[in-house]
Scaffold this active site. Structure first.
Site, PDB file in Angstrom:
ATOM      1  N   ILE A  71       0.848  -1.192   0.000  1.00  0.00           N
ATOM      2  CA  ILE A  71       0.000   0.000   0.000  1.00  0.00           C
ATOM      3  C   ILE A  71       0.887   1.247   0.000  1.00  0.00           C
ATOM      4  O   ILE A  71       0.559   2.249  -0.621  1.00  0.00           O
ATOM      5  CB  ILE A  71      -0.897   0.029   1.271  1.00  0.00           C
ATOM      6  CG1 ILE A  71      -1.673  -1.282   1.451  1.00  0.00           C
ATOM      7  CG2 ILE A  71      -1.819   1.242   1.268  1.00  0.00           C
ATOM      8  CD1 ILE A  71      -2.767  -1.547   0.486  1.00  0.00           C
ATOM      9  N   GLY A  72       2.032   1.175   0.671  1.00  0.00           N
ATOM     10  CA  GLY A  72       2.897   2.342   0.773  1.00  0.00           C
ATOM     11  C   GLY A  72       2.417   3.328   1.820  1.00  0.00           C
ATOM     12  O   GLY A  72       2.602   4.536   1.678  1.00  0.00           O
TER      13      GLY A  72
ATOM     14  N   GLY B 172      -2.100 -12.707   6.930  1.00  0.00           N
ATOM     15  CA  GLY B 172      -3.128 -13.746   6.894  1.00  0.00           C
ATOM     16  C   GLY B 172      -2.612 -15.058   7.467  1.00  0.00           C
ATOM     17  O   GLY B 172      -1.464 -15.153   7.911  1.00  0.00           O
TER      18      GLY B 172
ATOM     19  N   ILE C 283       3.692  -9.771  14.917  1.00  0.00           N
ATOM     20  CA  ILE C 283       4.666  -9.348  13.944  1.00  0.00           C
ATOM     21  C   ILE C 283       4.049  -8.441  12.873  1.00  0.00           C
ATOM     22  O   ILE C 283       2.842  -8.484  12.662  1.00  0.00           O
ATOM     23  CB  ILE C 283       5.312 -10.576  13.206  1.00  0.00           C
ATOM     24  CG1 ILE C 283       4.248 -11.379  12.486  1.00  0.00           C
ATOM     25  CG2 ILE C 283       6.124 -11.405  14.161  1.00  0.00           C
ATOM     26  CD1 ILE C 283       4.775 -12.527  11.643  1.00  0.00           C
TER      27      ILE C 283
ATOM     28  N   CYS D 227       9.734   0.653   8.130  1.00  0.00           N
ATOM     29  CA  CYS D 227       9.735   1.710   7.128  1.00  0.00           C
ATOM     30  C   CYS D 227      11.153   1.872   6.622  1.00  0.00           C
ATOM     31  O   CYS D 227      12.103   1.752   7.388  1.00  0.00           O
ATOM     32  CB  CYS D 227       9.344   3.040   7.762  1.00  0.00           C
ATOM     33  SG  CYS D 227       7.611   3.224   8.001  1.00  0.00           S
TER      34      CYS D 227
ATOM     35  N   GLY E 253      -5.888  -8.465  12.119  1.00  0.00           N
ATOM     36  CA  GLY E 253      -5.571  -7.713  10.906  1.00  0.00           C
ATOM     37  C   GLY E 253      -6.410  -8.152   9.724  1.00  0.00           C
ATOM     38  O   GLY E 253      -7.589  -7.809   9.613  1.00  0.00           O
ATOM     39  N   THR E 254      -5.790  -8.945   8.871  1.00  0.00           N
ATOM     40  CA  THR E 254      -6.421  -9.384   7.628  1.00  0.00           C
ATOM     41  C   THR E 254      -7.807 -10.000   7.832  1.00  0.00           C
ATOM     42  O   THR E 254      -8.674  -9.873   6.959  1.00  0.00           O
ATOM     43  CB  THR E 254      -5.477 -10.382   6.924  1.00  0.00           C
ATOM     44  OG1 THR E 254      -4.209  -9.722   6.760  1.00  0.00           O
ATOM     45  CG2 THR E 254      -5.992 -10.803   5.567  1.00  0.00           C
TER      46      THR E 254
ATOM     47  N   ASN F 199       5.803   2.072  14.330  1.00  0.00           N
ATOM     48  CA  ASN F 199       5.954   1.168  13.186  1.00  0.00           C
ATOM     49  C   ASN F 199       7.317   1.419  12.562  1.00  0.00           C
ATOM     50  O   ASN F 199       7.510   2.389  11.841  1.00  0.00           O
ATOM     51  CB  ASN F 199       4.827   1.440  12.183  1.00  0.00           C
ATOM     52  CG  ASN F 199       5.002   0.639  10.900  1.00  0.00           C
ATOM     53  OD1 ASN F 199       5.894  -0.201  10.796  1.00  0.00           O
ATOM     54  ND2 ASN F 199       4.151   0.898   9.928  1.00  0.00           N
TER      55      ASN F 199
END
Ligand code: FAD
Ligand code: FMN
Ligand code: FES
Lengths: 306, 309
Positions: free
Chosen positions: B74-75, B220, B194, B133, B269-270, B130
């Site tokens: 996604i960036g 996932g 993670i 990066c 998350g996913t 985070n």
């Protein structure tokens, strides 16, 4: 066929009314397949018992379906709403039409009446129906014609003139030309192999058709290349074009930023990444930065990370 | 009648009503998801990572589905910290849900800017740093892949903020425990792990990568065993440090695996993409398990995987 089989199971835990977000009508539910049909062409049609979704769905919106028992691929698959029947035999239904592209659609093609699926919808910004424009041309490329059927119904209901222009590779990929002829004042078909209608592409016949029909607004859905070409022709004739776009979708409800399109801001000096799922899938064609897919260096320079 | 088990947890001194939180980038700021989810039921919303200025993110395609997971690039598209403070945070405060702000940047200076903007922000109970990066000052090496870079980001954020800091660790290193140590020595009170596992997928018909960003992060169920192992290792090295465990949690059983491996809290998350109500379902499933097993609070089973010897 007892009534029992058509009972709709709504996952109550998924329906927390909050009235705080952007789309207070979107729901998740377990829905039953009412019927399955292979269309004359290469397409499959599923009729799904989904009263709440049917109640609020508008043309151009889509549903996000979780393919059944497919353990390898876990994400949902988005499908445009083809038709809505609010007065079904027992309950209101929606219809989706798809072609088999990979594992997810293959699993959907194996569904039969009474099977249950997990479905989220209705999602997205629908087609806008302008008050003072009357003559509408609907341009559909292959399976892209799906959302235009429901749209045609609404436009006719609003007393508009509807003309249709379907294009496809070959005759069997033209979606339901019989119905299209029924609601189109003009119904023109193009195939690249000439197996039905005019040999060529939709854009080859558009200039003529726009004149003949006195078109005031164009609605288009299909591959990006077609949408871009249709937009440019619309711009040449000063006719607004609404395009319904596809994108890879992670979530389908606005949280992951997977599905963005490059869109010009109002002052046309900046391109912004706009979500297809909740800010689209219908966009003003003139606002899409057609030249900026993937290759725009200013966009590419952005930093990495999730 | 037995007392109902207590789902609440202590996370670095913060009391959360549930051990279930959201994974950054997989819940936006909660607005869209609130159409499905009762936010009152989850422990905290960990929001999408925010940066000094709005980031446009990468071109499309940004996603490729792979067996039991997905790759994303996604960036870090986000509207920036000012937008968060002006729009998202007030909304979250109105919803009455604790907020864990996730911060990102490409230089230590950028992290400092965001951290200072967040100082004293109402309802922000902790900050997740985070560090997955690229570091522009180190040939785009990820901060999280280098103990020194990790240390410099954490100590800078520490100076700017008073709330507990969680360092979000990358599994793409030889020793997660070593990076964890660097973060803890420099002001992190807790660890989130993670982040995604780096991966790549290629379209054999076009010969091109499936992601415009070429490589991306895998998430996932495909990554769950990797994540459980990371939590296990880090917990054994630092048994007194709170851990938010994540990676492929789809249901309460998966979540409990993380807790037995050493997680204090779990992040979803996913799974939110597939079932928008995953967070609350995990929450309810953990409660059921506690009732079944006679567990009164999760702290009593944290890290209690039975390993011989
Ligand atoms: C808003 C919207 C409406 C759509 N409406 C229809 C419709 O009415 N009828 C129809 O047949 N198809 C429609 N599609 C495309 C449809 O979602 C894909 O064909 C389907 O997801 C393919 O899944 P698969 O597992 O069979 O294919 P695979 O190729 O195995 O899928 C792999 C991955 O790519 C994604 N994907 C593949 N092709 C597309 C595509 N063209 N667009 C988006 N994602 C894709 C899948 O979701 C999956 O994540 C629509 C897409 C969008 C975004
Ligand atoms: C689409 C997407 C976007 C993400 N964005 C971020 C982010 O902005 N910041 C961050 O720290 N992690 C981000 N992550 C990583 C997740 O927070 C999480 O660590 C990882 O996906 C593993 O958990 P999961 O398997 O449950 O998704 C993102 C993951 C995905 C799939
Ligand atoms: S698909 Fe997730 S934001 Fe659109």
């Amino acid at each position: 066929m007892g009534r029992e089989r058509n009972r709709v199971v709504v996952d109550a835990s998924s329906r927390v009314p909050s009235g705080t977000g952007r789309n207070p009508t979107v729901i998740q539910q377990q829905a039953q397949i009412l019927s399955y049909k292979k269309l004359r062409d290469d397409y499959f049609l599923l009729t799904i018992v989904a009263p709440e979704i049917a109640e609020t769905a508008k043309p151009g919106q889509f549903v996000n379906i979780r393919p059944p028992a497919d353990r390898q691929f876990i994400l949902r698959r988005p499908f445009s709403i083809y038709k809505v029947n609010r007065r079904g035999e027992w309950a209101a239904t929606i219809e989706v039409v798809f072609d088999v592209r990979g594992g997810g659609t293959a699993a959907l093609a194996s569904l039969r009446a009474h099977d249950m699926i997990d479905i989220v919808g209705p999602i997205g910004r629908p087609f806008a129906i302008p008050k003072n424009r009357n003559s509408c041309l609907l341009v559909g490329g292959g399976i892209g014609a799906v959302p235009l059927f429901y749209l045609a119904e609404e436009l006719k209901g609003a007393g508009k003139r509807v003309d249709v222009l379907w294009g496809a590779q070959t005759a069997s990929k033209l979606l339901n030309p019989i119905d299209a002829k029924r609601f189109g004042a003009q119904a023109v078909f193009t195939t690249e192999d000439g197996s039905e209608g005019v040999k060529g592409r939709v854009t080859d016949v558009m200039d003529d058709l726009l004149e003949k029909c006195g078109t005031e607004v164009i609605y288009a859905c299909g591959p990006n290349g077609m949408l871009e070409a249709v937009t440019r022709i619309g711009q040449k004739h000063r006719i607004p074009v609404q395009v319904a776009m596809e994108a890879l979708m992670g979530c389908g409800y606005g949280i992951c930023m997977t599905c963005v399109q490059p869109v010009w801001n109002k002052t046309r000096d900046q391109i912004v990444h706009v979500r297809t799922c909740v800010d689209g899938p219908v966009f003003n064609g003139a606002r899409i930065a057609w030249d900026n897919f993937a290759s725009d260096p200013s966009v590419r320079a952005s930093p990495a990370g999730n | 009648m037995a007392k109902a088990p207590d789902l609440s947890i202590d996370l670095a001194g913060i009391r959360l009503r549930s051990p279930v939180v959201t994974a950054s980038g997989c819940f936006a700021s909660g607005k869209e998801a609130s159409e499905f989810v009762d936010l009152k039921k989850i422990g905290a919303v960990v929001v999408k990572s925010m940066t000094m200025e709005p980031w446009p993110g990468k071109p499309t395609p940004r996603m490729a589905e792979t067996p039991s997971g997905m790759l994303n690039a996604i960036g870090l598209q986000n509207y920036g910290v000012e937008h968060f403070l002006a729009v998202d945070l007030p909304w979250l405060n109105r919803m009455g849900v604790p907020v864990i702000a996730s911060i990102a940047g490409n230089t230590v200076q950028e992290y400092i800017y965001v951290a200072e903007m967040l100082r004293g922000a109402p309802g922000v109970v902790a900050v997740e740093v985070n560090i997955s990066c690229p570091n522009l000052e180190d040939r785009n090496n990820m901060f999280s892949h280098d103990a020194k870079a990790t240390a410099s980001v954490l100590s800078a954020a520490r100076r700017a903020l008073e709330v507990p800091l969680f360092a979000k660790l990358s599994p793409n290193v030889t020793s997660v425990a070593e990076i964890a140590g660097a973060a803890l020595d420099n002001g992190a009170q807790g660890l989130s792990l993670i982040n995604t596992v780096m991966g790549m997928a290629i379209d054999i018909h076009t010969g091109k990568p499936k992601l415009a960003g070429v490589v991306g992060g895998l998430s996932g169920p495909a990554i769950r065993p990797i994540a459980v192992r990371c939590v296990f290792d880090v917990f054994r090295a630092f048994p007194h440090v709170p851990i938010i465990g994540m990676g492929g949690i789809m249901n309460s059983g998966d979540a409990l695996e993380f807790i037995l491996a050493g997680a204090t809290a779990v992040a979803i998350g996913t799974a939110n993409f597939i079932d928008p109500n995953s967070t609350t379902k995990v929450n309810d499933g953990i409660l059921e398990y506690m009732k079944d097993k006679g567990v009164n609070n999760l702290a009593s089973i944290r890290g209690r995987v039975k390993v011989e010897g």
